[in-house]
Design an enzyme around this catalytic site. Structure first.
Site, PDB file in Angstrom:
ATOM      1  N   TYR A  62       0.836  -1.204   0.000  1.00 41.70           N
ATOM      2  CA  TYR A  62       0.000   0.000   0.000  1.00 41.70           C
ATOM      3  C   TYR A  62       0.871   1.256   0.000  1.00 41.70           C
ATOM      4  CZ  TYR A  62      -4.147  -2.906   0.812  1.00 41.70           C
ATOM      5  OH  TYR A  62      -5.154  -3.834   0.695  1.00 41.70           O
ATOM      6  N   PRO A 235     -16.098  -2.375   1.022  1.00 42.52           N
ATOM      7  CA  PRO A 235     -17.464  -2.582   1.519  1.00 42.52           C
ATOM      8  C   PRO A 235     -18.376  -1.385   1.261  1.00 42.52           C
ATOM      9  CG  PRO A 235     -16.020  -2.012   3.335  1.00 42.52           C
ATOM     10  CD  PRO A 235     -15.129  -2.185   2.129  1.00 42.52           C
ATOM     11  N   LEU A 236     -17.764  -0.196   1.056  1.00 41.76           N
ATOM     12  CA  LEU A 236     -18.581   1.000   0.809  1.00 41.76           C
ATOM     13  C   LEU A 236     -18.923   1.160  -0.663  1.00 41.76           C
ATOM     14  CD1 LEU A 236     -16.679   3.488   3.155  1.00 41.76           C
ATOM     15  CD2 LEU A 236     -19.097   2.855   3.340  1.00 41.76           C
TER      16      LEU A 236
HETATM   17  N1  NAP Z   1      -7.475  -7.630  -0.504  1.00 39.90           N
HETATM   18  C1  NAP Z   1      -7.527  -6.855  -1.557  1.00 39.90           C
HETATM   19  O1  NAP Z   1      -7.252  -7.259  -2.701  1.00 39.90           O
HETATM   20  C2  NAP Z   1      -7.958  -5.419  -1.364  1.00 39.90           C
HETATM   21  C3  NAP Z   1      -8.205  -4.591  -2.473  1.00 39.90           C
HETATM   22  C4  NAP Z   1      -8.596  -3.257  -2.227  1.00 39.90           C
HETATM   23  C5  NAP Z   1      -8.748  -2.799  -0.910  1.00 39.90           C
HETATM   24  N2  NAP Z   1      -8.480  -3.629   0.147  1.00 39.90           N
HETATM   25  C6  NAP Z   1      -8.671  -3.201   1.565  1.00 39.90           C
HETATM   26  O2  NAP Z   1     -10.017  -2.795   1.712  1.00 39.90           O
HETATM   27  C7  NAP Z   1     -10.088  -1.457   2.218  1.00 39.90           C
HETATM   28  C8  NAP Z   1     -11.311  -0.756   1.643  1.00 39.90           C
HETATM   29  O3  NAP Z   1     -11.301  -0.783   0.242  1.00 39.90           O
HETATM   30  P1  NAP Z   1     -11.464   0.519  -0.679  1.00 39.90           P
HETATM   31  O4  NAP Z   1     -10.890   1.685   0.021  1.00 39.90           O
HETATM   32  O5  NAP Z   1     -10.938   0.186  -2.016  1.00 39.90           O
HETATM   33  O6  NAP Z   1     -13.032   0.666  -0.849  1.00 39.90           O
HETATM   34  P2  NAP Z   1     -14.244   1.303   0.014  1.00 39.90           P
HETATM   35  O7  NAP Z   1     -14.023   1.123   1.464  1.00 39.90           O
HETATM   36  O8  NAP Z   1     -15.488   0.757  -0.573  1.00 39.90           O
HETATM   37  O9  NAP Z   1     -14.223   2.844  -0.407  1.00 39.90           O
HETATM   38  C9  NAP Z   1     -13.417   3.783   0.212  1.00 39.90           C
HETATM   39  C10 NAP Z   1     -13.182   4.905  -0.764  1.00 39.90           C
HETATM   40  O10 NAP Z   1     -14.450   5.463  -1.169  1.00 39.90           O
HETATM   41  C11 NAP Z   1     -14.476   6.852  -0.862  1.00 39.90           C
HETATM   42  N3  NAP Z   1     -15.810   7.202  -0.407  1.00 39.90           N
HETATM   43  C12 NAP Z   1     -16.628   6.470   0.380  1.00 39.90           C
HETATM   44  N4  NAP Z   1     -17.799   7.119   0.569  1.00 39.90           N
HETATM   45  C13 NAP Z   1     -17.717   8.270  -0.111  1.00 39.90           C
HETATM   46  C14 NAP Z   1     -18.605   9.359  -0.319  1.00 39.90           C
HETATM   47  N5  NAP Z   1     -19.833   9.377   0.222  1.00 39.90           N
HETATM   48  N6  NAP Z   1     -18.190  10.400  -1.082  1.00 39.90           N
HETATM   49  C15 NAP Z   1     -16.954  10.397  -1.636  1.00 39.90           C
HETATM   50  N7  NAP Z   1     -16.053   9.376  -1.469  1.00 39.90           N
HETATM   51  C16 NAP Z   1     -16.433   8.323  -0.720  1.00 39.90           C
HETATM   52  C17 NAP Z   1     -13.465   7.025   0.251  1.00 39.90           C
HETATM   53  O11 NAP Z   1     -13.007   8.359   0.273  1.00 39.90           O
HETATM   54  P3  NAP Z   1     -12.715   9.103   1.677  1.00 39.90           P
HETATM   55  O12 NAP Z   1     -11.368   8.644   2.122  1.00 39.90           O
HETATM   56  O13 NAP Z   1     -12.782  10.550   1.305  1.00 39.90           O
HETATM   57  O14 NAP Z   1     -13.769   8.701   2.655  1.00 39.90           O
HETATM   58  C18 NAP Z   1     -12.386   6.024  -0.136  1.00 39.90           C
HETATM   59  O15 NAP Z   1     -11.529   6.569  -1.131  1.00 39.90           O
HETATM   60  C19 NAP Z   1      -8.729  -0.833   1.828  1.00 39.90           C
HETATM   61  O16 NAP Z   1      -8.349   0.224   2.675  1.00 39.90           O
HETATM   62  C20 NAP Z   1      -7.802  -2.015   1.989  1.00 39.90           C
HETATM   63  O17 NAP Z   1      -7.440  -2.154   3.346  1.00 39.90           O
HETATM   64  C21 NAP Z   1      -8.090  -4.928  -0.071  1.00 39.90           C
END
Ligand code: NAP
Length: 327
Positions: A62, A235-236
């Site tokens: 990361y 998840p979001l």
């Molecule tokens: N195992 C794997 O292959 C894998 C792959 C990807 C991710 N991950 C893990 O999963 C975690 C979560 O995944 P993710 O971050 O990709 O997806 P997520 O939790 O679904 O989405 C988070 C992103 O969406 C934005 N967001 C959420 N609500 C919003 C809104 N109402 N308006 C504007 N922006 C919004 C957030 O921005 P803000 O920061 O501004 O809130 C952030 O950039 C990561 O941190 C990581 O630890 C694992």
């Protein structure tokens, strides 16, 4: 906040986990200022702890290691007691140019790479142990016995307490389980209201449903049978259902977001709470790894643990998110 148990990891995990992928900045968006990352990360970490979130997800890759490093500096700076936290990280992805100029983007579960990766994570995180280590993405060349040897060394030296995988299929987990001296405690997969394929796979019909045959079919049931926690990444749904302007014309987004807001308004909770509550309602005890550094959004997600959706609400959301009716 309620908790979830991971065998051998130390102590109970908060029902919501914080994904720390962006703690080193959102690479590609030109946000690599360390001072700024420490400031933003500190606020996120303070808020998470205030909301009783004690589980933090990382990976060696990361922000090229910067996310772990920023997090490690924050633990030190904030004098956080290590035993009050569960720290998970991942290994096994290597980018092109590592180390040779011609070396391609690839996966690497060799003993040497696993051991080296863990040493790097421990150093950057400034800790002497990782509570859970995940294999990030399945390596086509994986040799289970070699992985077992690496895990045995890491466990014996006290550097890793428990082990799991990410993005693995049931047969891949079966292969590993056969060789490993420890149980797999987690499989981290993409699952959210706009990515319902692992749930769709359990709906069997001779009608319009896609024929079974995807390698990840049966994952959720497999996890439940073997006590493996299903961790949900993204998840979001990247925020598309809770306020973020969609940069895609996916026709499912608008109606699903409208329903999310309708249910949120009826309960007086933020939209994020409904998006996450949909995952929490599933009997596989899905563990959402929320990927935000925004304090207000962390608090909004934490509210999900106060919401229990009815069966009918859960299905209304599922139908909207999957975009097709049930057989
Ligand atoms: N195992 C794997 O292959 C894998 C792959 C990807 C991710 N991950 C893990 O999963 C975690 C979560 O995944 P993710 O971050 O990709 O997806 P997520 O939790 O679904 O989405 C988070 C992103 O969406 C934005 N967001 C959420 N609500 C919003 C809104 N109402 N308006 C504007 N922006 C919004 C957030 O921005 P803000 O920061 O501004 O809130 C952030 O950039 C990561 O941190 C990581 O630890 C694992």
């Amino acid at each position: 906040m309620s908790t979830l148990d991971y065998p051998s990891s130390g102590h109970p995990a908060s029902r919501i986990a914080l994904g720390c992928m962006h703690f080193g900045g959102n690479r590609g968006r030109g946000e690599m200022d360390k001072t700024e990352n420490l400031r933003t990360g500190r606020k996120a970490l303070e808020t998470a702890l205030e909301e009783d979130i004690n589980f933090f997800d990382h990976a060696d890759i990361y922000s090229g290691g910067d996310s772990e490093e920023v997090f490690g500096e924050l633990i030190k700076e904030m004098r956080l007691p290590r035993d009050s936290m569960l720290i998970q990280t991942k290994c096994g992805i290597r980018f092109n140019g590592d180390p040779g100029a011609d070396d391609p983007h690839r996966y690497d579960f060799s003993e040497e790479h696993i051991l080296r990766s863990v040493e790097g994570s421990l150093r950057r995180l400034g800790t002497d142990r990782i509570d859970i280590l995940l294999l990030h993405r399945p390596d086509a060349l994986m040799e289970p016995e070699e992985i077992a040897a690496a895990f045995a060394k890491l466990h014996a030296s006290g550097k890793v307490r428990a082990f799991g995988v990410s993005n693995h299929t049931p047969p891949q987990m079966e292969l590993l389980r056969d060789a490993l001296p420890f149980p797999l405690v987690a499989n981290q997969v993409e699952i959210n209201l706009l990515k319902t394929s692992l749930i769709d796979a359990g709906i069997v019909s001779a009608g319009r449903e896609p024929a079974l045959g995807h390698p990840a079919d049966g994952s959720l049931e497999y996890h439940r049978l073997h006590g493996i926690v299903t961790q949900a990444w993204a998840p979001l749904a990247y925020g598309y259902l809770s306020g973020r302007n969609p940069d895609t014309d996916d026709p499912r987004i608008q109606p699903t977001a409208a329903l999310v807001h309708e249910l949120a308004d009826a309960r007086g909770v933020p939209a994020e709470a409904i998006v996450i509550a949909w995952l929490l309602r599933h009997p596989a005890k899905i563990h959402p790894i929320i990927g935000t550094r925004d304090p207000a959004r962390i608090r909004a997600c934490a509210k999900s643990t106060d919401v229990r959706l009815t069966r009918e609400e859960w299905y209304r959301l599922y139908l909207a998110g999957r975009g097709t009716s049930l057989p």
